[in-house]
Design a protein around this motif. Structure first.
Motif, short mmCIF file in Angstrom:
data_model
loop_
_atom_site.label_atom_id
_atom_site.label_comp_id
_atom_site.label_asym_id
_atom_site.label_seq_id
_atom_site.Cartn_x
_atom_site.Cartn_y
_atom_site.Cartn_z
N LYS A 85 0.82 -1.20 0.00
CA LYS A 85 0.00 0.00 0.00
C LYS A 85 0.87 1.26 0.00
O LYS A 85 1.85 1.37 0.74
CB LYS A 85 -0.93 0.02 1.22
CG LYS A 85 -1.85 -1.20 1.32
CD LYS A 85 -2.83 -1.25 0.18
CE LYS A 85 -3.69 -2.52 0.21
NZ LYS A 85 -4.53 -2.60 1.41
N VAL A 86 0.49 2.19 -0.86
CA VAL A 86 1.19 3.47 -0.97
C VAL A 86 0.25 4.56 -0.48
O VAL A 86 -0.88 4.69 -0.95
CB VAL A 86 1.58 3.77 -2.44
CG1 VAL A 86 2.32 5.09 -2.54
CG2 VAL A 86 2.41 2.63 -3.00
N TYR A 87 0.71 5.35 0.48
CA TYR A 87 -0.11 6.40 1.06
C TYR A 87 0.37 7.76 0.58
O TYR A 87 1.57 8.02 0.51
CB TYR A 87 -0.06 6.33 2.59
CG TYR A 87 -0.69 5.08 3.15
CD1 TYR A 87 -2.02 5.07 3.59
CD2 TYR A 87 0.02 3.89 3.21
CE1 TYR A 87 -2.61 3.91 4.08
CE2 TYR A 87 -0.57 2.72 3.71
CZ TYR A 87 -1.88 2.75 4.14
OH TYR A 87 -2.46 1.60 4.62
N CYS A 88 -0.58 8.64 0.26
CA CYS A 88 -0.28 9.96 -0.28
C CYS A 88 -1.00 11.01 0.55
O CYS A 88 -2.20 10.88 0.82
CB CYS A 88 -0.73 10.03 -1.74
SG CYS A 88 -0.52 11.65 -2.51
N PHE A 91 -4.82 9.41 0.83
CA PHE A 91 -5.11 8.51 -0.27
C PHE A 91 -4.24 7.26 -0.15
O PHE A 91 -3.10 7.33 0.30
CB PHE A 91 -4.84 9.20 -1.61
CG PHE A 91 -5.74 10.35 -1.89
CD1 PHE A 91 -6.97 10.17 -2.53
CD2 PHE A 91 -5.40 11.64 -1.52
CE1 PHE A 91 -7.81 11.23 -2.80
CE2 PHE A 91 -6.23 12.72 -1.77
CZ PHE A 91 -7.44 12.51 -2.42
N VAL A 92 -4.78 6.13 -0.58
CA VAL A 92 -4.03 4.88 -0.52
C VAL A 92 -4.12 4.18 -1.87
O VAL A 92 -5.20 4.09 -2.46
CB VAL A 92 -4.51 3.98 0.63
CG1 VAL A 92 -6.00 3.66 0.51
CG2 VAL A 92 -3.69 2.69 0.69
N PHE A 93 -2.96 3.73 -2.36
CA PHE A 93 -2.87 3.06 -3.65
C PHE A 93 -2.42 1.63 -3.43
O PHE A 93 -1.42 1.38 -2.74
CB PHE A 93 -1.87 3.79 -4.55
CG PHE A 93 -1.70 3.20 -5.92
CD1 PHE A 93 -2.63 3.43 -6.92
CD2 PHE A 93 -0.59 2.42 -6.21
CE1 PHE A 93 -2.46 2.90 -8.19
CE2 PHE A 93 -0.41 1.88 -7.49
CZ PHE A 93 -1.36 2.13 -8.47
N ALA A 128 8.90 7.59 -2.73
CA ALA A 128 9.20 6.62 -1.68
C ALA A 128 9.89 5.41 -2.30
O ALA A 128 9.75 5.15 -3.49
CB ALA A 128 7.92 6.19 -0.95
N PHE A 129 10.61 4.69 -1.47
CA PHE A 129 11.14 3.39 -1.87
C PHE A 129 9.98 2.40 -1.82
O PHE A 129 9.18 2.39 -0.88
CB PHE A 129 12.24 2.96 -0.91
CG PHE A 129 12.84 1.62 -1.22
CD1 PHE A 129 13.85 1.50 -2.16
CD2 PHE A 129 12.38 0.47 -0.59
CE1 PHE A 129 14.41 0.27 -2.45
CE2 PHE A 129 12.93 -0.76 -0.87
CZ PHE A 129 13.94 -0.87 -1.81
N ALA A 130 9.87 1.54 -2.85
CA ALA A 130 8.75 0.62 -2.91
C ALA A 130 9.19 -0.69 -3.55
O ALA A 130 10.23 -0.77 -4.20
CB ALA A 130 7.60 1.23 -3.71
#
Length: 323
Positions: A33-36, A52-54, A290-292
């Protein structure tokens, strides 16, 4: 990194109601999950305080459920992840009101105000943050009194701020530098103090000493407002503003789309060579990053930012690492 074809940009598809075009916002990753959070569409006017969450697997955006005390809408904000908790600090609104330190528990979906501005660090925006397994490091930024060169950390276990020795006159107060923690050292790269800076400084957490670092190789030009992530012994940077606009924050300035990596042991820079067929993103600054880990591959994830035409972007791009 420049010698292997696997290091290439790809555009990530996006579905659902996402953050849309914005700049001066922040990303943090917890698992898939990526949060913005935060940002501006027009200069100095914050958009919202939705989180927001991706989902990297389904490639779909949604608004994260949230209870508790959330930060107010702001831009020039930073955030990092430790475990399953996201830490959000700083950022301001158009009236120069600053946020303090907040956490968001991604398991409980709950915001918590940890230290208000009047109880923690002086409020700031366009600072830089990095984390390890216990501390959230904050360097520089723009306060009411101007740009600072101080280094602090919030200990998430003891729940208190720690102040480190100031960087000294050799390291000017600055906004929007790169910040990375690599093997017990905090690295400060470039930034802006009225002009773009090209210097690098390193703080050793064990000896509590600062060092002005000289590097060689394909040394990047001076810049600010750019993504930076650590990867093993390396630091990878992308994009940023190489020259300010005459209107400063109201304009875009000269933006770049180049990628460099620094070996923190040899202190040699290497520039990434474009790969045929890659979906290279346009030059930009003030983007969220971000690192992902995407599809099992580690790399740099970037969302949005400001373009050379001063229009805010809404794309999501990923550069895989294989060096």
């Amino acid at each position: 990194m420049s010698l292997v074809p696997e290091n290439k940009w790809v555009k990530v598809g996006q579905k659902g109601a996402g953050p849309g075009p914005r700049s001066s916002h922040a990303l943090a990753v917890v698992g898939d999950k990526v949060y913005c959070f935060g940002g501006e569409l027009k200069p100095t006017i914050p958009i919202d305080n939705d989180l927001f969450v991706f989902d990297l697997k389904t490639q779909e955006w949604s608004v994260a459920p949230a209870t508790g005390d959330a930060p107010f809408p702001c831009f020039g904000v930073s955030m990092v992840t430790i475990g399953t908790t996201i830490y959000v600090y700083g950022g301001r609104d158009e009236a120069r009101k600053y946020n303090g330190l907040y956490s968001y528990d991604t398991v409980a979906n709950k915001w918590e105000s940890l230290t208000p501005v009047d109880e923690g660090l002086p409020g700031r925006s366009y600072h830089s943050m990095a984390g390890d397994d216990r501390k959230v490091y904050v360097f520089g930024g723009v306060c009411r009194e101007g740009r600072v060169n101080t280094l602090h950390a919030y200990d998430v276990v003891d729940r208190k701020w720690v102040e480190y020795p100031a960087a000294g006159e050799a390291c000017k107060g600055r906004g929007a530098p790169g910040l990375a923690v690599v093997k017990g050292k905090v690295w400060v790269l470039f930034g802006f103090d009225g002009e773009e800076l090209d210097d690098i400084h390193c703080f050793d957490l064990a000896s509590q000493k600062w060092t002005h670092v000289e590097t060689t190789g394909d040394v990047p030009p001076a810049r600010s407002v750019f993504p930076v992530v650590p990867y093993g012994k390396h630091i990878v940077i992308y994009g940023g503003e190489e020259e300010p606009h005459e209107l400063m924050h109201m304009g875009a300035g000269k933006l770049t789309g180049d990628v460099y990596k620094l070996d923190t042991e040899t202190l040699v820079w290497e520039k990434h060579v474009d790969v045929a067929g890659e979906e290279k993103p346009s030059p930009r600054g003030w983007c969220a990053f971000a690192f992902a880990v995407k599809d099992g591959e580690e790399g740099l994830l970037v969302h949005g930012g400001n373009s050379p035409t001063n229009e805010r972007l809404d794309d999501l791009v990923f550069l895989g690492f294989s060096f």
